[in-house]
Design an enzyme around this catalytic site. Structure first.
Site, PDB file in Angstrom:
ATOM      1  N   GLY A  31     -44.627   4.948 -11.904  1.00 23.50           N
ATOM      2  CA  GLY A  31     -45.214   5.765 -11.661  1.00 23.50           C
ATOM      3  C   GLY A  31     -45.639   6.427 -10.505  1.00 23.50           C
ATOM      4  N   TYR A  32     -47.073   6.791 -10.556  1.00 23.48           N
ATOM      5  CA  TYR A  32     -47.280   7.618  -8.698  1.00 23.48           C
ATOM      6  C   TYR A  32     -48.559   7.660  -9.127  1.00 23.48           C
ATOM      7  CZ  TYR A  32     -42.410   9.948  -9.672  1.00 23.48           C
ATOM      8  OH  TYR A  32     -41.222   9.446  -9.719  1.00 23.48           O
ATOM      9  N   MET A  33     -49.103   7.448  -7.793  1.00 24.35           N
ATOM     10  CA  MET A  33     -50.653   7.201  -7.760  1.00 24.35           C
ATOM     11  C   MET A  33     -50.673   8.894  -6.967  1.00 24.35           C
ATOM     12  SD  MET A  33     -49.458   3.056  -6.282  1.00 24.35           S
ATOM     13  CE  MET A  33     -51.279   3.006  -5.590  1.00 24.35           C
TER      14      MET A  33
END
Length: 162
Positions: A31-33
Site C-alpha cells: 500500500g501507499y503512505m
C-alpha cells in the site's frame, strides 16, 4: 548514480509457470503512505517481511529507489494506520529467461485478471530477449503502475483495452 531503477513493464498474454524456469514465488501485499506525480512512499509485506520503499520519478523508465526493511510489528501497525487505499495483492513469480530475471505479477483482489511482467535493466538501452508470453509494453502507461492500481483498481476500468 546509485539506487537507480531502470525497468520495463509488459502485460502478460499467457502465464504457464509449469513450463517456465520459475526461481521463486512470493506473496505480496503493498500500500501507499504518500503518493503524488513525482514521489511515492510504499509499504510492502513480502513473505512475512516488511519493507518501506521511497521512489522518486525521473524520466521515462528510470527512477530512484530506496528500500529499507522494517520490523514486522511496525509494518502491521503502518498497514492499519497509514494506508488510505486498498492494498495491492499479488503473487510474484521470479522467472529466468536468457540469463535475466523477470518478475511476473499475478494480481488478486480488486486487480484480479491483471498479469504484468517487468525486467530490471542495467542501462536504458540494454537489449534483452522478449519471451513469447509477453504482450503489450506498458512501461510509459501510468495506469499500470501499482500506485495507480491502488486507488483505481483494474476491476473498475470501463474498458480493459483503453
Amino acid at each position: 548514480m546509485d539506487n537507480l531503477e531502470i525497468e520495463r513493464k509488459f502485460l502478460v498474454e499467457r502465464f504457464e509457470p509449469h513450463l517456465m524456469q520459475v526461481k521463486s514465488v512470493h506473496k505480496i501485499r503493498q500500500g501507499y503512505m504518500f503518493l503524488d506525480d513525482t514521489k511515492e512512499v510504499r509499504l510492502r509485506n513480502k513473505d512475512e517481511k516488511y519493507y518501506l520503499t521511497i521512489k522518486v520519478n525521473q524520466s521515462g523508465i528510470v527512477r530512484q529507489e530506496f528500500e529499507y526493511a522494517i520490523p514486522a510489528a511496525d509494518g502491521d501497525r503502518l498497514f492499519v494506520s497509514a494506508i488510505d487505499s486498498s492494498p495491492i495483492e499479488k503473487t510474484r513469480y521470479i522467472v529466468s529467461v536468457a540469463h535475466k530475471e523477470w518478475s511476473v505479477d499475478v494480481f488478486h483482489g480488486e486487480n484480479e485478471g491483471l498479469m504484468m511482467a517487468e525486467i530490471e535493466l542495467d542501462s536504458v538501452d540494454e537489449s534483452f530477449i522478449s519471451p513469447d508470453w509477453l504482450g503489450l509494453e506498458v512501461t510509459e502507461d501510468r495506469r499500470y503502475r501499482n500506485a495507480y492500481l491502488s486507488h483505481t483498481p483494474f476491476s473498475s476500468w470501463n474498458s480493459k483495452s483503453e
